[in-house]
Design a protein around this motif. Structure first.
Motif, PDB file in Angstrom:
ATOM      1  N   TYR A   1       0.809  -1.213   0.000  1.00  0.00           N
ATOM      2  CA  TYR A   1       0.000   0.000   0.000  1.00  0.00           C
ATOM      3  C   TYR A   1       0.848   1.271   0.000  1.00  0.00           C
ATOM      4  CZ  TYR A   1       0.552  -0.676   5.095  1.00  0.00           C
ATOM      5  OH  TYR A   1       1.047  -0.904   6.357  1.00  0.00           O
ATOM      6  N   LEU A   2       2.165   1.131   0.177  1.00  0.00           N
ATOM      7  CA  LEU A   2       3.043   2.299   0.085  1.00  0.00           C
ATOM      8  C   LEU A   2       3.729   2.401  -1.284  1.00  0.00           C
ATOM      9  CD1 LEU A   2       4.659   2.113   3.635  1.00  0.00           C
ATOM     10  CD2 LEU A   2       3.013   3.798   2.850  1.00  0.00           C
ATOM     11  N   ASP A   3       3.403   1.475  -2.176  1.00  0.00           N
ATOM     12  CA  ASP A   3       4.051   1.455  -3.490  1.00  0.00           C
ATOM     13  C   ASP A   3       3.857   2.751  -4.259  1.00  0.00           C
ATOM     14  OD1 ASP A   3       4.874  -1.074  -2.929  1.00  0.00           O
ATOM     15  OD2 ASP A   3       3.600  -2.098  -4.390  1.00  0.00           O
ATOM     16  N   ASP A   4       2.674   3.352  -4.137  1.00  0.00           N
ATOM     17  CA  ASP A   4       2.391   4.583  -4.879  1.00  0.00           C
ATOM     18  C   ASP A   4       3.255   5.752  -4.424  1.00  0.00           C
ATOM     19  OD1 ASP A   4       0.498   3.307  -6.378  1.00  0.00           O
ATOM     20  OD2 ASP A   4      -1.223   4.021  -5.226  1.00  0.00           O
ATOM     21  N   LEU A   5       3.895   5.610  -3.254  1.00  0.00           N
ATOM     22  CA  LEU A   5       4.734   6.684  -2.718  1.00  0.00           C
ATOM     23  C   LEU A   5       6.199   6.538  -3.132  1.00  0.00           C
ATOM     24  CD1 LEU A   5       3.147   6.842   0.828  1.00  0.00           C
ATOM     25  CD2 LEU A   5       2.885   8.530  -0.988  1.00  0.00           C
TER      26      LEU A   5
ATOM     27  N   ILE B   1      -5.109  15.570  11.842  1.00  0.00           N
ATOM     28  CA  ILE B   1      -6.422  15.159  11.331  1.00  0.00           C
ATOM     29  C   ILE B   1      -7.301  14.787  12.531  1.00  0.00           C
ATOM     30  CG2 ILE B   1      -5.586  14.406   9.083  1.00  0.00           C
ATOM     31  CD1 ILE B   1      -5.591  11.525  10.110  1.00  0.00           C
ATOM     32  N   SER B   2      -8.586  15.039  12.423  1.00  0.00           N
ATOM     33  CA  SER B   2      -9.495  14.739  13.531  1.00  0.00           C
ATOM     34  C   SER B   2     -10.401  13.556  13.222  1.00  0.00           C
ATOM     35  CB  SER B   2     -10.352  15.970  13.853  1.00  0.00           C
ATOM     36  OG  SER B   2     -11.038  16.413  12.698  1.00  0.00           O
ATOM     37  N   ASN B   3     -10.407  13.128  11.960  1.00  0.00           N
ATOM     38  CA  ASN B   3     -11.264  12.007  11.561  1.00  0.00           C
ATOM     39  C   ASN B   3     -10.430  10.847  11.043  1.00  0.00           C
ATOM     40  OD1 ASN B   3     -13.681  13.582  11.974  1.00  0.00           O
ATOM     41  ND2 ASN B   3     -13.242  14.604  10.022  1.00  0.00           N
ATOM     42  N   ASP B   4     -11.048   9.699  10.952  1.00  0.00           N
ATOM     43  CA  ASP B   4     -10.423   8.545  10.305  1.00  0.00           C
ATOM     44  C   ASP B   4     -10.609   8.664   8.801  1.00  0.00           C
ATOM     45  OD1 ASP B   4      -9.845   7.514  12.812  1.00  0.00           O
ATOM     46  OD2 ASP B   4     -11.702   6.350  12.914  1.00  0.00           O
ATOM     47  N   TYR B   5      -9.631   8.116   8.063  1.00  0.00           N
ATOM     48  CA  TYR B   5      -9.703   8.164   6.604  1.00  0.00           C
ATOM     49  C   TYR B   5      -9.458   6.779   6.027  1.00  0.00           C
ATOM     50  CZ  TYR B   5      -9.533  13.271   6.754  1.00  0.00           C
ATOM     51  OH  TYR B   5      -9.812  14.601   6.982  1.00  0.00           O
ATOM     52  N   PRO B   6     -10.065   6.482   4.871  1.00  0.00           N
ATOM     53  CA  PRO B   6      -9.787   5.204   4.213  1.00  0.00           C
ATOM     54  C   PRO B   6      -8.385   5.198   3.624  1.00  0.00           C
ATOM     55  CG  PRO B   6     -11.192   6.570   2.824  1.00  0.00           C
ATOM     56  CD  PRO B   6     -11.060   7.287   4.145  1.00  0.00           C
ATOM     57  N   LEU B   7      -7.875   4.027   3.361  1.00  0.00           N
ATOM     58  CA  LEU B   7      -6.498   3.878   2.876  1.00  0.00           C
ATOM     59  C   LEU B   7      -6.265   4.625   1.562  1.00  0.00           C
ATOM     60  CD1 LEU B   7      -3.713   2.592   3.250  1.00  0.00           C
ATOM     61  CD2 LEU B   7      -4.561   0.570   2.029  1.00  0.00           C
ATOM     62  N   ASP B   8      -7.286   4.757   0.734  1.00  0.00           N
ATOM     63  CA  ASP B   8      -7.064   5.419  -0.562  1.00  0.00           C
ATOM     64  C   ASP B   8      -6.774   6.918  -0.428  1.00  0.00           C
ATOM     65  OD1 ASP B   8      -9.579   6.477  -0.016  1.00  0.00           O
ATOM     66  OD2 ASP B   8     -10.622   5.335  -1.572  1.00  0.00           O
ATOM     67  N   LYS B   9      -6.854   7.441   0.809  1.00  0.00           N
ATOM     68  CA  LYS B   9      -6.493   8.834   1.063  1.00  0.00           C
ATOM     69  C   LYS B   9      -5.050   8.984   1.546  1.00  0.00           C
ATOM     70  CE  LYS B   9     -10.489  10.687   0.113  1.00  0.00           C
ATOM     71  NZ  LYS B   9     -10.642  11.607  -1.048  1.00  0.00           N
ATOM     72  N   LEU B  10      -4.313   7.878   1.578  1.00  0.00           N
ATOM     73  CA  LEU B  10      -2.953   7.876   2.129  1.00  0.00           C
ATOM     74  C   LEU B  10      -2.071   8.937   1.483  1.00  0.00           C
ATOM     75  CD1 LEU B  10      -0.702   6.646   3.873  1.00  0.00           C
ATOM     76  CD2 LEU B  10      -0.321   4.971   2.061  1.00  0.00           C
ATOM     77  N   LYS B  11      -2.077   8.995   0.172  1.00  0.00           N
ATOM     78  CA  LYS B  11      -1.190   9.923  -0.526  1.00  0.00           C
ATOM     79  C   LYS B  11      -1.506  11.384  -0.182  1.00  0.00           C
ATOM     80  CE  LYS B  11       1.251  10.044  -4.917  1.00  0.00           C
ATOM     81  NZ  LYS B  11       1.320   9.458  -6.280  1.00  0.00           N
TER      82      LYS B  11
ATOM     83  N   LEU C   1      -2.573  12.416   2.738  1.00  0.00           N
ATOM     84  CA  LEU C   1      -2.242  12.658   4.138  1.00  0.00           C
ATOM     85  C   LEU C   1      -0.754  12.557   4.427  1.00  0.00           C
ATOM     86  CD1 LEU C   1      -5.063  10.432   5.702  1.00  0.00           C
ATOM     87  CD2 LEU C   1      -5.103  12.918   5.451  1.00  0.00           C
ATOM     88  N   PHE C   2      -0.046  11.779   3.647  1.00  0.00           N
ATOM     89  CA  PHE C   2       1.354  11.440   3.890  1.00  0.00           C
ATOM     90  C   PHE C   2       2.263  12.650   3.685  1.00  0.00           C
ATOM     91  CE2 PHE C   2       5.452   9.539   3.247  1.00  0.00           C
ATOM     92  CZ  PHE C   2       5.424   8.335   3.943  1.00  0.00           C
ATOM     93  N   LEU C   3       3.124  12.912   4.667  1.00  0.00           N
ATOM     94  CA  LEU C   3       4.065  14.032   4.568  1.00  0.00           C
ATOM     95  C   LEU C   3       5.253  13.636   3.691  1.00  0.00           C
ATOM     96  CD1 LEU C   3       4.950  16.871   5.582  1.00  0.00           C
ATOM     97  CD2 LEU C   3       6.233  15.685   7.367  1.00  0.00           C
ATOM     98  N   SER C   4       5.383  14.299   2.547  1.00  0.00           N
ATOM     99  CA  SER C   4       6.456  13.941   1.614  1.00  0.00           C
ATOM    100  C   SER C   4       7.415  15.095   1.339  1.00  0.00           C
ATOM    101  CB  SER C   4       5.849  13.455   0.288  1.00  0.00           C
ATOM    102  OG  SER C   4       4.984  14.443  -0.259  1.00  0.00           O
ATOM    103  N   ASN C   5       7.125  16.277   1.897  1.00  0.00           N
ATOM    104  CA  ASN C   5       8.008  17.434   1.738  1.00  0.00           C
ATOM    105  C   ASN C   5       8.318  18.048   3.092  1.00  0.00           C
ATOM    106  OD1 ASN C   5       8.132  17.692  -1.261  1.00  0.00           O
ATOM    107  ND2 ASN C   5       5.911  17.932  -1.026  1.00  0.00           N
ATOM    108  N   ILE C   6       9.410  18.774   3.173  1.00  0.00           N
ATOM    109  CA  ILE C   6       9.829  19.390   4.441  1.00  0.00           C
ATOM    110  C   ILE C   6       8.966  20.628   4.728  1.00  0.00           C
ATOM    111  CG2 ILE C   6      11.741  20.453   5.691  1.00  0.00           C
ATOM    112  CD1 ILE C   6      13.652  18.931   3.802  1.00  0.00           C
ATOM    113  N   PRO C   7       8.211  20.633   5.818  1.00  0.00           N
ATOM    114  CA  PRO C   7       7.377  21.795   6.154  1.00  0.00           C
ATOM    115  C   PRO C   7       8.229  22.995   6.575  1.00  0.00           C
ATOM    116  CG  PRO C   7       6.634  19.810   7.310  1.00  0.00           C
ATOM    117  CD  PRO C   7       7.990  19.517   6.748  1.00  0.00           C
ATOM    118  N   LEU C   8       7.757  24.175   6.302  1.00  0.00           N
ATOM    119  CA  LEU C   8       8.455  25.392   6.719  1.00  0.00           C
ATOM    120  C   LEU C   8       8.570  25.478   8.239  1.00  0.00           C
ATOM    121  CD1 LEU C   8       6.905  28.068   4.301  1.00  0.00           C
ATOM    122  CD2 LEU C   8       9.213  27.100   4.225  1.00  0.00           C
ATOM    123  N   GLU C   9       7.592  24.867   8.946  1.00  0.00           N
ATOM    124  CA  GLU C   9       7.587  24.926  10.407  1.00  0.00           C
ATOM    125  C   GLU C   9       8.778  24.209  11.034  1.00  0.00           C
ATOM    126  OE1 GLU C   9       3.140  24.273   9.374  1.00  0.00           O
ATOM    127  OE2 GLU C   9       5.095  24.112   8.377  1.00  0.00           O
TER     128      GLU C   9
END
Length: 268
Positions: free
Chosen positions: A16-20, A91-101, A103-111
């Motif tokens: 399920y992480l293949d798309d990343l 996030i405050s809610n649960d999400y289905p697996l197809d929302k992974l991409k 939600l997933f942090l893939s870049n360095i945040p300015l914070e």
């Protein structure tokens, strides 16, 4: 801008992480056959035979010895797990697996720019009612929870383990275990090459010394103490990173494969 390398350890052949890929590099643990493109850690790795006790640390040790030395000095390196990962934001809610991409942090945040280390959201020792009834105990410190997990009847073994630390660490770490009621758990973090090298240069020689007293004290082999050193690492990492560096707590999520949902865990 710094490069961002994301390494995700897994003892299971998950897809399920293949798309990343190639944002995420999967790091295979144990003896299972993993797909092309995964880093296999059971070759040229002196910890591979100790997988049951070291768990994710087998992969981290391999990265430290064979991968991280070739990365740029100013790179940011993320260590995570196949079911736990950094979120872009809370996030405050649960999400289905197809929302992974999404939600997933893939870049360095300015914070993150003013911080040395990123550690996971805080995990407090609270249990649902049925778990409390089963355990018949509420843990008041990280130390109590650690001893309970491995059925240690006293502090003797933990005290001896701590005694193998450098003198400047042993007292402070003991106080941390005794007083802390929460953890930035799971052994996940983000930092640069220099800090990671310093951290691993402390824990891996220390754990090797601990093996010599752990086995005779518990009368169990390393194979009979699942995740012992990864468990110890989770506690020491929170202590050590906060002692020496400016840390930022960041939200993480967990994928529940039985319910097929993604949920935030811990509190920022």
């Amino acid at each position: 801008m710094s490069k961002f390398y994301i390494y995700c350890t897994s003892h299971r052949n998950v897809n399920y992480l293949d798309d990343l890929h190639p944002i995420v590099t999967m790091v295979g643990l144990g003896s299972e056959q993993f797909p092309e493109g995964w880093i296999k850690t059971n070759v040229n790795n002196e910890l591979s035979s100790k997988f049951y006790s070291y768990a994710d640390l087998v992969g981290q040790y391999y990265l430290w010895k064979n991968v991280i030395p070739a990365l740029d000095e100013d790179s940011l390196i993320s260590i995570s797990q196949y079911r736990r990962f950094w979120l872009k934001s809370e996030i405050s809610n649960d999400y289905p697996l197809d929302k992974l991409k999404d939600l997933f942090l893939s870049n360095i945040p300015l914070e993150w720019r003013d911080f040395d280390v990123i550690i996971p959201s805080k995990f407090y020792f609270k249990y649902k009612l049925r778990e409390l009834l089963k355990r018949l105990k509420i843990f008041h410190s990280v130390k109590e929870q650690f001893n309970n997990e491995f059925n240690l009847k006293s502090d003797d073994m933990l005290n001896e383990i701590i005694s193998f630390l450098p003198k400047e660490e042993s007292s402070d770490f003991y106080n941390f275990l005794n007083k802390r009621k929460y953890l930035s758990a799971h052994g996940m973090f983000v930092s640069n090459k220099n800090i990671i090298n310093k951290y691993y240069s402390v824990i891996f020689p220390w754990f090797e010394k601990c093996e010599k007293i752990m086995v005779p004290t518990t009368k169990k082999t390393l194979d009979e103490t699942p995740r012992f050193f990864q468990y110890l690492n989770e506690r020491f990492l929170d202590y050590w990173m906060n002692k020496y560096y400016k840390c930022k707590v960041w939200p993480i999520a967990m994928y529940n494969d039985k319910k097929n949902i993604i949920s935030q865990i811990g509190k920022v």
